[in-house]
Design a protein around this motif. Structure first.
Motif, PDB file in Angstrom:
ATOM      1  N   PRO A  90      -9.230  12.344  12.490  1.00  0.00           N
ATOM      2  CA  PRO A  90      -7.870  12.641  12.004  1.00  0.00           C
ATOM      3  C   PRO A  90      -7.806  12.895  10.494  1.00  0.00           C
ATOM      4  O   PRO A  90      -8.616  12.380   9.734  1.00  0.00           O
ATOM      5  CB  PRO A  90      -7.091  11.365  12.347  1.00  0.00           C
ATOM      6  CG  PRO A  90      -8.124  10.282  12.400  1.00  0.00           C
ATOM      7  CD  PRO A  90      -9.411  10.922  12.841  1.00  0.00           C
ATOM      8  N   ASP A  91      -6.810  13.677  10.110  1.00  0.00           N
ATOM      9  CA  ASP A  91      -6.526  13.927   8.686  1.00  0.00           C
ATOM     10  C   ASP A  91      -5.613  12.861   8.098  1.00  0.00           C
ATOM     11  O   ASP A  91      -5.662  12.556   6.911  1.00  0.00           O
ATOM     12  CB  ASP A  91      -5.806  15.278   8.529  1.00  0.00           C
ATOM     13  CG  ASP A  91      -6.769  16.428   8.291  1.00  0.00           C
ATOM     14  OD1 ASP A  91      -7.968  16.168   8.028  1.00  0.00           O
ATOM     15  OD2 ASP A  91      -6.317  17.579   8.373  1.00  0.00           O
ATOM     16  N   SER A 123       0.847  -1.198   0.000  1.00  0.00           N
ATOM     17  CA  SER A 123       0.000   0.000   0.000  1.00  0.00           C
ATOM     18  C   SER A 123       0.883   1.248   0.000  1.00  0.00           C
ATOM     19  O   SER A 123       2.017   1.215   0.489  1.00  0.00           O
ATOM     20  CB  SER A 123      -0.865  -0.021   1.257  1.00  0.00           C
ATOM     21  OG  SER A 123      -1.349   1.267   1.547  1.00  0.00           O
TER      22      SER A 123
END
Ligand SMILES: NC(=O)C1=CN([C@@H]2O[C@H](COP(=O)(O)OP(=O)(O)OC[C@H]3O[C@@H](n4cnc5c(N)ncnc54)[C@H](OP(=O)(O)O)[C@@H]3O)[C@@H](O)[C@H]2O)C=CC1
Ligand SMILES: C[C@H]1O[C@H](OP(=O)(O)OP(=O)(O)OC[C@H]2O[C@@H](n3cnc4c(=O)[nH]c(N)nc43)[C@H](O)[C@@H]2O)[C@@H](O)[C@@H](O)C1=O
Length: 356
Positions: free
Chosen positions: A274-275, A113
């Motif tokens: 969260p970002d 990923s």
């Protein structure tokens, strides 16, 4: 076109994780390769169990393996269950890769990923940026497991001469995605939120975080096509990024999803969430140089994913956590024939076509 160095025709090809979004797309794409597809249900073979993996691999003796099984989830699931994401993924990939070595699998592809790269890597992120800085904390466990997986493939190549390769896809979406709002990635979450708000006549949808992070998206059918391309044409120790080469902010993405779905209300932000990584656009140069580029544009891909959602693909994945009320099924303004044709296998040489 690059030379085919490994033909899948006539081979026994094991797709681990065939019921998942990526595994099922790989199965669809393999239908035109003239191979025999092998699959095992999670209930029959828990890939975290070495005894079960080795018994199954010893009995079935695949020639090639796509390792698309993993514990997968969005930012919140990764953040909440770091032990599961590290343990499950480490042990599962170690079991499959080692068993593949033991039964003399000719070729294996491990799927990692884009989260393997440092949080603040230079953009676009080249493959060589691996291990050059600290990881994003929300998915550090998952990233470490994925880095271990690609290093394991490289180590079996170095020590044992095995043709095990690794592909690092960007954020994926499409048919077969997980639409559970707690554990999903952003794209399926936005599709579901926009659809449900539209049919309930609600005036807003709420996205997580500031909406400023940038993400790169690739339709899962493009990802599957790239994986098969690499399996046939690539053989080297270093991993290959698999992406679209373009990114978009989460706020812009929400606007695009709303447009595709037909939701006309407000988009608001939940700043308690969260970002994550501010930006993770991978360099597409290596994959392009290997003769592959994506075919499905973002808007077209979102429409396709929305159709799949409306078709109820997500119901099979929900484990009862999703209501299953698809409200407004008939309100589809997209042309279906084109997208469903892409999902249909084009060649029927699959010995075992798995049921979902
Ligand atoms: N989705 C994304 O945005 C991205 C995905 N990837 C990678 O692609 C791969 C596939 O992801 P995706 O298809 O999205 O994930 P899914 O969750 O859709 O599919 C994962 C599959 O793995 C199987 N699985 C998980 N644990 C086990 C186990 N212990 N034993 C047997 N089978 C197991 C699941 O089986 P079951 O459902 O029966 O439990 C499922 O079929 C992963 O390696 C992931 O890291 C990479 C980048 C982005
Ligand atoms: C593929 C990749 O996926 C994960 O990383 P991620 O890209 O951060 O994942 P995500 O898709 O869940 O979020 C992308 C962005 O979108 C925002 N966001 C807005 N609104 C929603 C929302 O409703 N749901 C979710 N999930 N996110 C939302 C969210 O806050 C974030 O800023 C890794 O854990 C790791 O598993 C990995 O490899």
């Amino acid at each position: 076109m690059p030379e085919v160095i490994y033909s899948l025709a006539g081979k026994k090809v094991y797709v681990a994780g065939h019921r998942g979004m990526v595994g099922s797309a790989i199965v669809r794409r393999l239908a035109s390769e003239g191979c025999e597809i092998l699959t095992a249900l999670h209930a029959e073979v828990d890939l975290r169990r070495q005894d079960q993996v080795e018994a199954w691999m010893g009995k079935n003796r695949p020639d090639a393996v796509f390792l698309a099984a993993a514990k997968v989830g969005g930012i919140l699931a990764n953040h909440t269950y770091p032990a599961d994401f590290l343990y499950d993924n480490l042990i599962l990939e170690a079991n499959v890769i080692h068993a593949a070595y033991k039964v003399r699998v000719e070729k294996l592809m491990f799927l990692g990923s884009s989260c393997i790269y440092p949080k603040f890597a230079d953009q676009p992120i080249v493959e060589e940026a691996l291990l050059s800085g600290s990881l994003e904390p929300t998915n550090e466990s998952y990233a470490i497991a994925k880095i271990a997986g690609l290093k394991l493939c490289a180590a079996y190549r170095k020590q044992h001469g095995k043709d095990f390769i690794s592909a690092m896809p960007t954020n994926l979406y499409g048919p077969g995605d997980n639409f559970d709002l707690d554990s999903s990635h952003v794209m399926p979450a936005l599709i579901r939120k926009a659809h449900e708000a539209k049919v309930k006549g609600e005036k807003e949808i709420r996205i997580w975080g500031t909406g400023t992070p940038l993400r790169e998206f690739l339709h899962v059918d493009d990802c599957a096509d790239a994986c098969i391309h690499l399996m046939k044409t690539y053989s080297a120790e270093s991993h290959v990024n698999v992406g679209s080469g373009e990114d978009i902010s989460i706020l812009e993405l929400a606007g695009l999803v709303a447009e595709v779905v037909g939701f006309e209300g407000q988009i608001t932000r939940d700043l308690t969430k969260p970002d994550g990584t501010p930006r993770k656009l991978m360099s597409a140069d290596k994959l392009r140089a290997l003769g592959w580029s994506p075919k499905i544009g973002l808007k077209e891909g979102i429409a396709d994913a929305y159709h799949a959602f409306l078709d109820g693909h997500y119901l099979e994945r929900s484990n009862g956590t999703v209501s299953g009320d698809l409200m407004g099924q008939s309100d589809i303004s997209f042309e279906r024939a084109k997208t469903s044709a892409r999902h249909a296998p084009t060649h029927a040489t699959v010995a075992h076509h798995p049921s979902r």
